[in-house]
Design an enzyme around this catalytic site. Sequence first.
Site, short mmCIF file in Angstrom:
data_model
loop_
_atom_site.label_atom_id
_atom_site.label_comp_id
_atom_site.label_asym_id
_atom_site.label_seq_id
_atom_site.Cartn_x
_atom_site.Cartn_y
_atom_site.Cartn_z
N GLN A 70 5.38 -13.52 7.94
CA GLN A 70 6.12 -12.30 7.62
C GLN A 70 7.04 -11.85 8.74
O GLN A 70 7.95 -11.05 8.49
CB GLN A 70 5.14 -11.19 7.26
CG GLN A 70 4.37 -11.48 5.98
CD GLN A 70 3.36 -10.40 5.65
OE1 GLN A 70 2.19 -10.53 5.95
NE2 GLN A 70 3.81 -9.33 5.04
N GLU A 128 -7.70 -11.75 3.84
CA GLU A 128 -7.79 -11.39 2.43
C GLU A 128 -7.95 -12.59 1.49
O GLU A 128 -7.03 -12.94 0.73
CB GLU A 128 -6.56 -10.57 2.02
CG GLU A 128 -6.41 -9.27 2.81
CD GLU A 128 -5.16 -8.49 2.43
OE1 GLU A 128 -4.40 -8.95 1.56
OE2 GLU A 128 -4.94 -7.41 3.01
N GLU A 177 -6.60 -3.36 8.36
CA GLU A 177 -5.23 -3.04 7.94
C GLU A 177 -5.25 -1.78 7.10
O GLU A 177 -6.16 -1.57 6.30
CB GLU A 177 -4.59 -4.15 7.09
CG GLU A 177 -4.17 -5.40 7.82
CD GLU A 177 -3.51 -6.40 6.88
OE1 GLU A 177 -2.94 -5.97 5.85
OE2 GLU A 177 -3.58 -7.60 7.16
N GLU A 229 7.69 -8.95 2.92
CA GLU A 229 6.50 -8.54 2.18
C GLU A 229 6.30 -9.39 0.92
O GLU A 229 6.33 -8.90 -0.21
CB GLU A 229 6.58 -7.05 1.84
CG GLU A 229 6.29 -6.14 3.02
CD GLU A 229 4.85 -6.22 3.49
OE1 GLU A 229 3.97 -6.64 2.69
OE2 GLU A 229 4.58 -5.88 4.66
#
Length: 616
Positions: A136, A284, A502, A560
């Site tokens: 990112q 994640e 996060e 994103e």
Amino acid sequence: MAPSVTVKLGGATLLAASAFAASPSSYGYGHNSTTASPTPTITSDASYSSTTFNASAASTYLPLTDFSNEQLAFLWDQVGSISTAAIHTTVSPTPEPSVYPKPGYLHPLVPAYVSEVESAKLPEDFLWGVASAALQVEGAVDAEGKGPSVWDFIPHRWVNSIADNSTADVAANQYYLYKQDNARLKALGIPAYSFTISLARVIPFGKGPVNEQGIAHYDDVFANMEANGIKSVVTLFHWDTPLALFNSYGAWTSRDIVADYVRYAKLIIERYDKYVTVWYTFNEPQYCNWRFSNYPYGTLLPSYNGIGNGGLKAEFLCGHYTLLAHAEVYQWYKNVYKGTKPMSFKNSANWILPNSTSAADAEAVTRVNDFNMGWFGGPWTDGDYPASLRSTLGDLLPTFTQAEKDMIKGSADFYALDGYTANVAAAPPNGIAACAANASDPNYPTCALTATTYADGFPIGPNSDPGATWLWSTPGGIRPYLSFIANKYFPKVASKGIVVSEFGFSDPYESSFDTLAQILWDLRRADYMQGYLDNILAARALDGVNITGIFAWAIYDNFEWNSGLSTKFGLQYVNLTSQERHPKASMFQFLNWFKLHGLDSTATANITAPIGHKRM
């Protein structure tokens, strides 16, 4: 020389010359897929042999044994033309300002949400900072020997898969600007940075040779962070699987990925453990649901392991091999390498409220939690999946051996939560039982409806950017959620602790603003920061939840994923032309909070700003 054939793969062209002259078995394909003729019967040219072909009889993968520059170039041809930044060498940092422009008393920062914790203090060992991910922010995607990841491929080849049709080719160009970024963190008084290593930068093909230039880069990143007094919190994998592993065996749908990932993890840990404060094996893994399973299998990416076009089989194979890879790395690190740093993986999960007081809606809440948190809850239970997943999914859910369950059980030193928002859950109209018994039901397999409005239709909080429709500002949800995780859902977490690894927000339509003045006062994000931080502290100070760290997403604006560059999560604005970074009001909201609740060393002139109705 063998004849050549042109093969189309993912939009690129490969000339394959040798496969027709060698034995089929030497390439790992099924032994019964061809039958060679003893003499040429098709042509008088003696250089040819003839055979019959049957692609459906192939039983194994495409061997990945060619690690040449030519093969690397082919992989980048698969991706397509890459954009490069004007800055393409490592930049030496210039001096940071002694005082940054920041909010003044005409519009002070957001006041406290929870008055009971205004005087509460954090312990000296509390870990906090900002976060990012390599794909990112790094840019320089094909520089210095890096191989393409699937997330280099997707924006270029999957038409309209990215909302604004942008790519991560340049992003924030951190690959060349990391020294300036580290100087900025030091100047702002931020003690820790949570970032990721790019697997494809270190091992371009995902297996095979290590890229010396990639290692040299990260050597310098770690050394520079240490020189600036910044603690390294490192995630080994954040979704950027090397494209070559998709081509070869289907990446996370194959057990082969476990050995390749573990080899990579050992390399990174052995080299950088001396610098690292906390290790995360994965970011994640729930992404196996809402990203990995939806990749363009069977069209732009190969479809291996019976997954067809992806979907549930891809999802749960991905989750299964992720858990095995995590547990194997954890057990090696603790028991063989004798590592002492905390290790876990980051979970994407949110507080879920029932839509009503009905038993059906309560069951819907449980199912959402089971199919999200519980799916990857083995380290905190018996190492297996929740019973609700097994009873619903049947054979779609892979099975662990007892040895694998034992390996997974206990394989986390703390619980890491990426908890951004909240949702309301309700049972489907036809009932949970009917849905769970019907794999064709549109709500299968979770069999729960989630919404961002209460039962009366009012929204649960202020909305974020249209590129993040899943995200609503719900600071009141994080406090009960932390208590729920530690005291009810995973009781073993209570003694181990929780890191909010996060949390962050995307201000609506920020990318449409034309001037820096419009961009820097990101009020909704600043409000989100204050609300979440106060409620996290309340969970710790008032409810007794053992919270040991907090990291805000993100260090600055970045790529994103499917939302592209237009959806902004940064505490700093990034000018995508000049690559200049400017702290937003939300950054000072974040820093002022730690000034108030943290250590004196964070109270620098750079972060002092008015709060509420007080002038400082």
